[in-house]
Design an enzyme around this catalytic site. Structure first.
Site, PDB file in Angstrom:
ATOM      1  N   HIS A 100      -1.510  27.671 -56.984  1.00 31.04           N
ATOM      2  CA  HIS A 100      -0.813  28.889 -57.396  1.00 31.04           C
ATOM      3  C   HIS A 100       0.637  28.552 -57.682  1.00 31.04           C
ATOM      4  O   HIS A 100       1.209  27.695 -57.011  1.00 31.04           O
ATOM      5  CB  HIS A 100      -0.895  29.951 -56.289  1.00 31.04           C
ATOM      6  CG  HIS A 100      -0.569  31.314 -56.781  1.00 31.04           C
ATOM      7  ND1 HIS A 100       0.722  31.789 -56.848  1.00 31.04           N
ATOM      8  CD2 HIS A 100      -1.371  32.298 -57.275  1.00 31.04           C
ATOM      9  CE1 HIS A 100       0.699  33.009 -57.351  1.00 31.04           C
ATOM     10  NE2 HIS A 100      -0.548  33.343 -57.628  1.00 31.04           N
TER      11      HIS A 100
ATOM     12  N   ASP B 298      -8.922  34.041 -56.497  1.00 32.44           N
ATOM     13  CA  ASP B 298     -10.124  33.945 -57.322  1.00 32.44           C
ATOM     14  C   ASP B 298     -11.214  33.063 -56.724  1.00 32.44           C
ATOM     15  O   ASP B 298     -12.333  33.050 -57.224  1.00 32.44           O
ATOM     16  CB  ASP B 298      -9.759  33.412 -58.716  1.00 32.44           C
ATOM     17  CG  ASP B 298      -8.864  34.373 -59.470  1.00 32.44           C
ATOM     18  OD1 ASP B 298      -9.171  35.573 -59.440  1.00 32.44           O
ATOM     19  OD2 ASP B 298      -7.870  33.941 -60.063  1.00 32.44           O
TER      20      ASP B 298
HETATM   21  N1  ACO Z   1      -6.713  21.262 -59.395  1.00 31.61           N
HETATM   22  C1  ACO Z   1      -6.158  20.026 -59.447  1.00 31.61           C
HETATM   23  N2  ACO Z   1      -4.834  19.786 -59.586  1.00 31.61           N
HETATM   24  C2  ACO Z   1      -4.034  20.864 -59.651  1.00 31.61           C
HETATM   25  C3  ACO Z   1      -4.537  22.184 -59.593  1.00 31.61           C
HETATM   26  C4  ACO Z   1      -5.922  22.344 -59.451  1.00 31.61           C
HETATM   27  N3  ACO Z   1      -6.450  23.563 -59.385  1.00 31.61           N
HETATM   28  N4  ACO Z   1      -3.502  23.034 -59.700  1.00 31.61           N
HETATM   29  C5  ACO Z   1      -2.389  22.305 -59.832  1.00 31.61           C
HETATM   30  N5  ACO Z   1      -2.706  20.986 -59.790  1.00 31.61           N
HETATM   31  C6  ACO Z   1      -1.776  19.857 -59.837  1.00 31.61           C
HETATM   32  C7  ACO Z   1      -1.334  19.532 -61.259  1.00 31.61           C
HETATM   33  O1  ACO Z   1      -2.186  18.598 -61.876  1.00 31.61           O
HETATM   34  C8  ACO Z   1       0.052  18.971 -61.022  1.00 31.61           C
HETATM   35  O2  ACO Z   1      -0.095  17.661 -60.565  1.00 31.61           O
HETATM   36  P1  ACO Z   1       1.071  16.541 -60.818  1.00 31.61           P
HETATM   37  O3  ACO Z   1       2.351  17.134 -60.322  1.00 31.61           O
HETATM   38  O4  ACO Z   1       0.615  15.359 -60.033  1.00 31.61           O
HETATM   39  O5  ACO Z   1       1.089  16.325 -62.301  1.00 31.61           O
HETATM   40  C9  ACO Z   1       0.575  19.837 -59.867  1.00 31.61           C
HETATM   41  O6  ACO Z   1      -0.591  20.247 -59.142  1.00 31.61           O
HETATM   42  C10 ACO Z   1       1.372  21.054 -60.291  1.00 31.61           C
HETATM   43  O7  ACO Z   1       0.618  21.716 -61.275  1.00 31.61           O
HETATM   44  P2  ACO Z   1       1.247  22.763 -62.288  1.00 31.61           P
HETATM   45  O8  ACO Z   1       0.291  22.995 -63.390  1.00 31.61           O
HETATM   46  O9  ACO Z   1       2.644  22.325 -62.669  1.00 31.61           O
HETATM   47  O10 ACO Z   1       1.383  24.000 -61.353  1.00 31.61           O
HETATM   48  P3  ACO Z   1       1.568  25.477 -61.834  1.00 31.61           P
HETATM   49  O11 ACO Z   1       2.369  26.168 -60.827  1.00 31.61           O
HETATM   50  O12 ACO Z   1       2.084  25.509 -63.229  1.00 31.61           O
HETATM   51  O13 ACO Z   1       0.045  25.983 -61.903  1.00 31.61           O
HETATM   52  C11 ACO Z   1      -1.933  27.156 -61.674  1.00 31.61           C
HETATM   53  C12 ACO Z   1      -0.475  27.013 -61.207  1.00 31.61           C
HETATM   54  C13 ACO Z   1      -1.957  27.368 -63.198  1.00 31.61           C
HETATM   55  C14 ACO Z   1      -2.535  28.349 -61.003  1.00 31.61           C
HETATM   56  C15 ACO Z   1      -2.721  25.877 -61.301  1.00 31.61           C
HETATM   57  O14 ACO Z   1      -2.694  25.669 -59.919  1.00 31.61           O
HETATM   58  C16 ACO Z   1      -4.160  25.896 -61.809  1.00 31.61           C
HETATM   59  O15 ACO Z   1      -4.403  25.554 -62.971  1.00 31.61           O
HETATM   60  N6  ACO Z   1      -5.146  26.333 -60.956  1.00 31.61           N
HETATM   61  C17 ACO Z   1      -6.518  26.487 -61.367  1.00 31.61           C
HETATM   62  C18 ACO Z   1      -6.724  27.789 -62.103  1.00 31.61           C
HETATM   63  C19 ACO Z   1      -6.669  28.979 -61.185  1.00 31.61           C
HETATM   64  O16 ACO Z   1      -7.282  29.011 -60.137  1.00 31.61           O
HETATM   65  N7  ACO Z   1      -5.921  29.995 -61.618  1.00 31.61           N
HETATM   66  C20 ACO Z   1      -5.774  31.263 -60.882  1.00 31.61           C
HETATM   67  C21 ACO Z   1      -4.422  31.364 -60.271  1.00 31.61           C
HETATM   68  S1  ACO Z   1      -4.258  32.895 -59.378  1.00 31.61           S
HETATM   69  C22 ACO Z   1      -4.082  34.050 -60.581  1.00 31.61           C
HETATM   70  O17 ACO Z   1      -3.431  33.860 -61.582  1.00 31.61           O
HETATM   71  C23 ACO Z   1      -4.763  35.278 -60.427  1.00 31.61           C
END
Ligand code: ACO
Length: 426
Positions: free
Chosen positions: A304, A361
């Site tokens: 998140h 989720d």
């Molecule tokens: N699985 C694996 N790696 C992940 C995940 C994940 N679900 N989420 C983040 N990371 C990693 C990224 O690869 C990144 O790694 P790095 O720094 O080594 O390159 C790091 O964690 C940070 O990721 P960002 O994309 O910069 O984090 P951000 O805050 O932008 O993303 C998000 C948040 C989009 C929710 C992300 O965690 C994700 O894609 N999760 C999966 C989708 C999901 O469940 N979305 C629902 C969110 S809740 C809602 O909106 C209702």
């Protein structure tokens, strides 16, 4: 303590005020930055940008706190109903019994949708995603319910229409997609029971309202009711800042919510868990894929932007899944896979180091499956729940005397002035 921050640029120092929120959050107010320094800020994804001052929802990503108008979401999930929580978010205070009754009556009075809207459904291709349909139908509501005379009347009427009719539109869409008879809303039923009845009642098999299901739906929608300046809420505020009507702004919010990184994750989680089940419960391959930098795959329902600890909504959702499935004697293998996946991820250094925990989720789809909601409709369920938050945020921005048209800047990196070359000389 200083109540300003200093920025030094090209030998000159500028002071910018620091704004403090009621929970101690601090922000540098940069609204005069460009005017004073000629500089803008660059913040892709707005991770460090406060887009507004708001008194609706407080969340702490570090402590795992979520409160609507100061009230912890755990207390609302335990004691409140979705209708009462919607009133709280939109009006700022909990309603008295009379106010709540009046609000419920208004919602029931506005629950029917124009018969002509049914024709639209019949013309969407069979494979259309319900979120695309819902976003279009909500936008179309403005054509059927044109602007009212006074601003006050327009806002109050539109708010109740949106809350009530969006729920009817969602249930109607489901019935039509299955080729079944549309079930009309009933004025004797409260909000959640009414929705379940519209979804599952039929002329051949009357639906028996189940109190546990109604409670589960109330909790599901309360947990989704607001989440401060997330992607879809920001879309509602940005689109609303152009002073479009509320239907159009909410329609934009629904479109933004659709994405799998945002609300669409609830559908993606069930698809991911189903794939694991089909592959004989192979969780290790999924974990490996999620950690592989060369693979775009992410563990859906994990991570998140704000929460760097367990999402408080996910905790409640997980408990609710256990409770409902046990009570209804449902054995969903996906719940076991989800729990096992969570356990493995939470003990894996990659997920620990990246502060990745289940979000709302991760377990919500399992609860919706137990209710009989089809997977493709999961994000629609999220959208109905998020309506009070979108409306409250839109209202707050519309009432803000300092509100301006949303219009970010950019740093341009394209070609500098270039001469046009006629087509035959290229
Ligand atoms: N699985 C694996 N790696 C992940 C995940 C994940 N679900 N989420 C983040 N990371 C990693 C990224 O690869 C990144 O790694 P790095 O720094 O080594 O390159 C790091 O964690 C940070 O990721 P960002 O994309 O910069 O984090 P951000 O805050 O932008 O993303 C998000 C948040 C989009 C929710 C992300 O965690 C994700 O894609 N999760 C999966 C989708 C999901 O469940 N979305 C629902 C969110 S809740 C809602 O909106 C209702």
């Amino acid at each position: 303590m200083d109540n300003y921050a200093k920025i030094t640029y090209e030998g000159k120092t500028y002071k910018l005020p620091v704004v403090k929120g009621s929970e101690g959050e601090k922000a540098i107010d940069i609204s005069t930055l460009r005017q004073k320094t000629g500089l803008i800020t660059l913040d892709p994804g707005f991770a460090n940008t406060g887009s507004c001052i708001s008194s609706i929802t407080f969340m702490s990503g570090e402590k795992g706190i979520l409160r609507y108008r100061g009230i912890p979401v755990e207390e609302l999930a335990r004691h409140s109903t979705f209708t009462e929580t919607a009133y709280l978010l939109i009006n700022g205070v909990l309603p008295t019994r009379n106010e709540l009754n009046r609000f419920s009556v208004l919602l029931n009075d506005n629950s029917l949708v124009h018969e002509d809207m049914q024709i639209f459904y019949q013309n969407f291709p069979r494979a259309s995603h319900p979120m695309g349909i819902l976003s279009s139908m909500v936008n179309a509501l403005r054509s059927f319910y044109p602007e009212l005379q006074t601003v006050e009347e327009e806002i109050n009427k539109t708010v109740t229409r949106l809350l009530s009719k969006t729920r009817t539109l969602a249930a109607m869409s489901y019935k039509i997609s299955r080729g079944h008879k549309v079930i009309y809303p009933r004025t004797d039923l409260p909000y959640c029971a009414n929705f379940l009845n519209m979804m599952f009642d039929s002329p051949v098999k009357p639906y028996r309202i189940n109190r546990d299901m109604v409670k589960a739906l109330n909790v599901f929608w309360i947990l989704h009711a607001d989440h401060e300046q997330n992607c879809s809420t920001s879309a509602v505020r940005v689109v609303g800042s152009g002073r479009v009507n509320l239907y159009a702004a909410i329609s934009a919010g629904i479109a933004a919510l659709w994405g799998p990184l945002h609300g669409g994750a609830n559908q993606a989680v069930i698809e991911m868990l189903s794939d694991i089940a089909k592959n004989g419960g192979d969780i290790d391959t999924v974990i490996k894929k999620a950690k592989d930098k060369n693979d775009p795959f992410r563990l859906m329902g994990f991570g998140h932007r704000v929460y760097k600890t367990y999402d408080p909504r996910a905790k409640i959702m997980k408990k609710m899944c256990d409770k409902v499935l046990k009570k209804l004697k449902i054995n969903d293998p996906l719940l076991d896979i989800a729990k096992k996946l969570e356990e493995i991820a939470l003990n894996d250094n990659y997920f620990i180091d990246h502060n990745l925990y289940p979000n709302v989720d991760f377990y919500s789809g399992i609860l919706l499956r137990a209710m009989g909601i089809p997977t493709k409709m999961f994000t629609v369920m999220f959208a109905i729940g998020r309506l009070p938050g979108w409306i409250a945020q839109w209202k707050e921005s519309a009432d803000d005397p300092k509100w301006r048209l949303s219009r970010p800047r950019q740093i341009y990196t394209g070609p500098t002035k270039t001469k046009y070359i006629p087509i035959d000389e290229r």
